[in-house]
Enzyme design. Sequence first.
Site, short mmCIF file in Angstrom:
data_model
loop_
_atom_site.label_atom_id
_atom_site.label_comp_id
_atom_site.label_asym_id
_atom_site.label_seq_id
_atom_site.Cartn_x
_atom_site.Cartn_y
_atom_site.Cartn_z
CE LYS A 1 -4.38 -1.46 1.79
NZ LYS A 1 -4.21 -3.13 2.03
CD GLU B 1 -10.84 5.04 0.94
OE1 GLU B 1 -10.59 6.27 0.57
OE2 GLU B 1 -10.16 3.95 0.28
CB SER C 1 0.12 -8.01 -1.04
OG SER C 1 -0.63 -9.01 -0.30
C1 LIG Z 1 -5.04 -3.99 1.63
C2 LIG Z 1 -4.39 -5.30 0.96
C3 LIG Z 1 -4.54 -6.16 0.02
C4 LIG Z 1 -5.79 -5.71 -0.83
O1 LIG Z 1 -5.77 -4.65 -1.59
P1 LIG Z 1 -5.39 -4.59 -3.20
O2 LIG Z 1 -5.81 -3.20 -3.33
O3 LIG Z 1 -6.39 -5.77 -3.58
O4 LIG Z 1 -4.05 -4.98 -3.46
C5 LIG Z 1 -3.85 -7.08 -0.14
N1 LIG Z 1 -2.59 -7.50 0.67
C6 LIG Z 1 -2.52 -6.65 1.67
C7 LIG Z 1 -1.33 -7.00 2.62
C8 LIG Z 1 -3.22 -5.50 1.99
O5 LIG Z 1 -2.88 -4.81 2.95
#
Ligand SMILES: *Cc1c(COP(=O)(O)O)cnc(C)c1O
Length: 390
Positions: free
Chosen positions: A84, A106, A373
């Site tokens: 993010k 938000e 992610s």
């Molecule tokens: C917020 C988040 C997501 C989901 O958001 P996307 O916009 O689909 O990438 C996925 N993995 C993590 C670790 C997150 O914090």
Amino acid sequence: MNKGYFGDFGGQFVPEILMPPLKELEKGMEKFLDAPSFKQELNAILKDYVGRPTPLYFCPNLSSELGFNLWLKREDLTHSGAHKINNTVGQALLTKFMGKTKLIAETGAGQHGVATATAAAMLGLECLVFMGATDVERQALNVKRMELLGAKVVAVESGTKTLKDAINAALRYWIAHQKDTHYCIGSVVGPHPFPLLVRELQAVIGREARDQILAKTGRLPNKVIACVGGGSNAMGIFYPFVKDKEVELIGVEAGGSGKENDYHSATLTKGSPGVLHGTRSKLLQTPAGQILPSHSIAPGLDYPGVGPEHAHLQAQGRAIYKVVYDAEALEAFYTLSKTEGIIPALESSHALAFALTLKHKLDPKSNVIVNLSGRGDKDLDIVFGTWSKE
Ligand SMILES: *Cc1c(COP(=O)(O)O)cnc(C)c1O
């Protein structure tokens, strides 16, 4: 291509009063995103603050169990622990270049709020985070984090007091304060130009991964797998591979508990076309068009809509989307922790869980990249059950 559209999806379904700040943002993107001064400063931030490039890690133990080569793109190693931050530092810098002084955002579980507050602190911007009052109560630690970073958290008392009410409150605030304020949206969602802007800022993941896998293996990967909430980490890693037709792109959505009467977040697999938050995409709705609440064990996947570009990639058949249930994601969470010593976010565990289903099904020389992610430290309360499920 129609401006702001990805095939039949995207667009700007907003009240007239939101058009001026959207137009201004479009102009700001045209002027700055490719400007050498902007790119230089953003690259320096990505390198020394965010910690890029993130490694592409070959999993020796899990690969031999699975019978193919598993690689992880380590977004969990970025500053603040998830992808993010790539988006929020980019939007914060653009805000400065556009001569504005304040960021609003938000947040549901608080992750995007924390990432925005982090970027705002570093770049000297004021920061206001809108959060449903129920979420403020449930996510007390993330509220403290945001406040520690200098942001002001606004508890939204209207409606269901959750994410969708926070979005409406942020939009209202933006309309009234567009002169000095930028609305930092957290994923590839919302009206044009947000899906494009956020994808551009997250595409650094895929550009790095593409270079790294070519350097390490001499060829493109067979599959790239990422979890999909709003869709930003997936769009970020997919985009630089879209033209490489031989690379299979697989998005993994959250199926929730998998019980008949439980709501899930599998928008692309179970949803239908419709308009939500200013964009035409796919969403979870009743036949009468009422938006269904979503649910997943992974807080970041809990969103009833999905980015319009994913709906387009799916319609074209360029990417496929699969569903993983809570229990499978949990199993993958434990598996990666034990085999490789990496505790993955529950969101990322969904992508990993799908990769685990490919065990002994691929050519042993296959290279599969999973976008990790985020890191899982934030999820221990959920995993060990102290989280009250509402
Ligand atoms: C917020 C988040 C997501 C989901 O958001 P996307 O916009 O689909 O990438 C996925 N993995 C993590 C670790 C997150 O914090």
